[in-house]
Design an enzyme around this catalytic site. Sequence first.
Site, PDB file in Angstrom:
ATOM      1  N   HIS B 265       0.834  -1.199   0.000  1.00  0.00           N
ATOM      2  CA  HIS B 265       0.000   0.000   0.000  1.00  0.00           C
ATOM      3  C   HIS B 265       0.875   1.258   0.000  1.00  0.00           C
ATOM      4  O   HIS B 265       0.714   2.140  -0.850  1.00  0.00           O
ATOM      5  CB  HIS B 265      -0.915  -0.037   1.240  1.00  0.00           C
ATOM      6  N   GLU B 266       1.783   1.321   0.960  1.00  0.00           N
ATOM      7  CA  GLU B 266       2.617   2.520   1.087  1.00  0.00           C
ATOM      8  C   GLU B 266       3.560   2.661  -0.106  1.00  0.00           C
ATOM      9  O   GLU B 266       3.892   3.774  -0.511  1.00  0.00           O
ATOM     10  CB  GLU B 266       3.413   2.499   2.403  1.00  0.00           C
ATOM     11  N   HIS B 269       1.889   4.679  -2.724  1.00  0.00           N
ATOM     12  CA  HIS B 269       2.067   6.122  -2.467  1.00  0.00           C
ATOM     13  C   HIS B 269       3.485   6.553  -2.876  1.00  0.00           C
ATOM     14  O   HIS B 269       3.678   7.609  -3.482  1.00  0.00           O
ATOM     15  CB  HIS B 269       1.879   6.424  -0.975  1.00  0.00           C
ATOM     16  N   GLU B 295      -4.572   7.997  -2.899  1.00  0.00           N
ATOM     17  CA  GLU B 295      -5.013   6.741  -2.287  1.00  0.00           C
ATOM     18  C   GLU B 295      -5.198   5.662  -3.351  1.00  0.00           C
ATOM     19  O   GLU B 295      -4.941   4.482  -3.101  1.00  0.00           O
ATOM     20  CB  GLU B 295      -6.328   6.994  -1.524  1.00  0.00           C
TER      21      GLU B 295
END
Lengths: 488, 488
Positions: B265-266, B269, B295
């Site tokens: 997820h990160e 980003h 997001e």
Amino acid sequence: MDQNHPQNRAERECLTLQAQIKDFHAAQALLSWDLETLMPPAGYQARAEVTATLAETAHTLLVGPKAQELASSLLASQDPVTKVFLRDHARALRLPASLVAKQARVAGLAHEAWLAARDNNSWALFAPHLEETLQLKREEAELLGYEGNRYDALLEGYEPGLTVAALQELFGALRVASLALIAEFGIEAASTKTSAPVSSLAQIDQVVQLALARKVLALLGLDQSNSRLDLSVHPFCSSIHQGDIRVTTRIQSADWRVCFYSVLHEAGHALYESGFAPDLYRTLAADGASYGMHESQALFWENCLGRSLPFCQYLSQALPALGDGFTLFRQTNTFAKSLIRTEADELTYNLHIILRFELELALLDGSLSVKDLPEAWNEGMQSALGLTPPDHLHGCLQDIHWAHGSFGYFPSYTLGRLYAASLWESIPDFSEGILGGDLTAVKAWLAEHIHRHGRTMLPAQLMGGLGLSLSAEPFLGQVREKLVTINS
Amino acid sequence: MDQNHPQNRAERECLTLQAQIKDFHAAQALLSWDLETLMPPAGYQARAEVTATLAETAHTLLVGPKAQELASSLLASQDPVTKVFLRDHARALRLPASLVAKQARVAGLAHEAWLAARDNNSWALFAPHLEETLQLKREEAELLGYEGNRYDALLEGYEPGLTVAALQELFGALRVASLALIAEFGIEAASTKTSAPVSSLAQIDQVVQLALARKVLALLGLDQSNSRLDLSVHPFCSSIHQGDIRVTTRIQSADWRVCFYSVLHEAGHALYESGFAPDLYRTLAADGASYGMHESQALFWENCLGRSLPFCQYLSQALPALGDGFTLFRQTNTFAKSLIRTEADELTYNLHIILRFELELALLDGSLSVKDLPEAWNEGMQSALGLTPPDHLHGCLQDIHWAHGSFGYFPSYTLGRLYAASLWESIPDFSEGILGGDLTAVKAWLAEHIHRHGRTMLPAQLMGGLGLSLSAEPFLGQVREKLVTINS
């Protein structure tokens, strides 16, 4: 006190301004600590830009219209913190932003050239950069102003209140006495004989080394609640802000002394930074009285206390694998002539410094030309220690200071050692506590007499308050005593 | 181009100003990353002061006289970067520094009260702070201005170009379709049945978990040269500046999925932050197009690609201890109704968001009073998922957003999931590469269509460029397909 009196209002506004400036210093400290310890290498260029922007903003706050307005209305203030502000403001105001920016650019290129010169053992690669740096330092000194020697203007930035004349007298006497001790005790070159060879006892596992380092930090009140211990290429101490002091160390092979005494040294800096009186925090007075005084705190713990017999005895009890206390005392107090300043023992170290001071002085007044520096260096080393560097890496290219334009910095190291010895001589006898690993009384004494004052007192005032003055005698006496003991 | 033309000179000056502002953002990012990962606890108070000073200075640069002068001479500029500056400048100018400072103070106290309220399961402890926060948000919205709903003014700060009216329509349809899927596939509450119980295969040693995380980061081009992976309580990604992107994760027991999918997820980003076109760096355009679009990049990697069958098959080859690809696919795609947003599966997650959006809307327009919020929350949870929180910790006190005054933020999560599904649907078929662990083509496609544009295009323009529009259909279709597969 009348809060609305213009003088009081100006002092309050001045504190607000100083708090902002110190907040910038804190951010810069973190950016720099992070760069040395954690930052991914691809971040260098952008980090340099961030740092420059913050430095410029902090400088603008110190010399801007608001600071000038406050400085003129507070000119006669007797408030100690305000006086520190006025001192910094006046000094910064004399240096145009264009010169500061040019020095930063030249230093960046000089740093790169210094690295290349070392790799190629070529003075010629570095010389033009040093020439340009020197020209800018001369310009800086003229803008700052001085009474006696041009070098005084630069020295004031490191050791306020001290002059070249006083330093020459002090260093002259120290040199003579040091050479006499070297002769008397037959101290020889490191390559032919070390006075205490590294025994197998010095070989301690890395994990144990770090645990020992953390233990001594905890004894000094530096734990995970208010500080950090990390690894870096060169050990340093960075005080981000109150409640956040960061010490770094390095592990060099299995010789525990490198890590341990680095940590003790940096812990001395850390205690100074965490010991300012609470009302000094977020003011410009929250810093060491001078570079020499800051260094004295590091050297006090590293050399005076850390290499003392009572502390060696405590260490021996805490970690029996290190050997008995007296063996440890000999192992941590070794003397030998060598070519590299940072590896020198505490006696010959000062001869390295005195040489650099004399060369800086001659470079700055033009009596020594940059091209002749390597020869002058080698002659100086021969005359001081009877050694000749095999290459520039072991000679005139060993230190980074000149590449950074830090002329006037070197004396701080020896001044720190002399201050430390004077303090060690006048501190009450806390041997019993030290033997038991209780360092609180020593720490409290230093906090009371040195730390809490921050920059509100000059080094001479701090020493004067203890009935002391700048002198080489206590240092020389203590080194002689050590030499007698280890040779007994 | 005439470099001296007033318009061009102003654009250059504007870039210099933006570079300064971005340098402040970089310093703030580092201060904040450090606080979350490394800072000794005693540093909190001083750190808050440093952060506030930097934030204030950056704000002053954005709205100060120089910025105003540039904004008026560049008003008609068609330069995409300049337009981003003008947008930020105009928005910041509408908010007086006093309101911003008051909001920061109120948020600080509200944060503390929120923690106490959670500890005591007491809405009453938090309610007055939420009331004050809301009043300030209403004031902020009025100052910012809006055409339709007051909430639009706040939404613009998170999802520029989107309106409450559009969001209500979108969320209404998503809600109906989600409830239908829950019914069709008999998705039950987590406490009574999980569709794929945690098998022993999910138990992986911490060291292996971190090695796996580093491996997937390396596949994405994030290695020690340009990024860091550290631990923190809540995983996050912090882009300090180009060349220095920092991902954090957490290790929760031996369930490898927590650490692994947090990192993925990160990393999504991180790729966005490292993929802006080079000429956007050190400009205000070097950021995500919106919170939702940012997001979307995280959720694309975490859910669309990371929980896809080809990627599960790759993972299974890379670390056979995880089990075969299809088992892994089932293990990483579980569906169950639950009370905590951050633990929800990707289908029921949106119902948590829609509830919060509706409550925010009602709080802001005053149709719901703060004291009635817990009841409204519980009714909403009952109606959406048939569950009633046993206490406020599992209900209306579970999220920190309202304490921080982040009204308008929640929709970003669901918008991100919808954008991600649309992108996943329109991306070419890279399954073969994914099966072999080659993610470069996927990364390059996202960089080309999304990342490189930074903030120079609004979300609707980015999507429009791909022939897409904001819609729940691709998401719903993909979830249905997953449900069919795992129930087959």
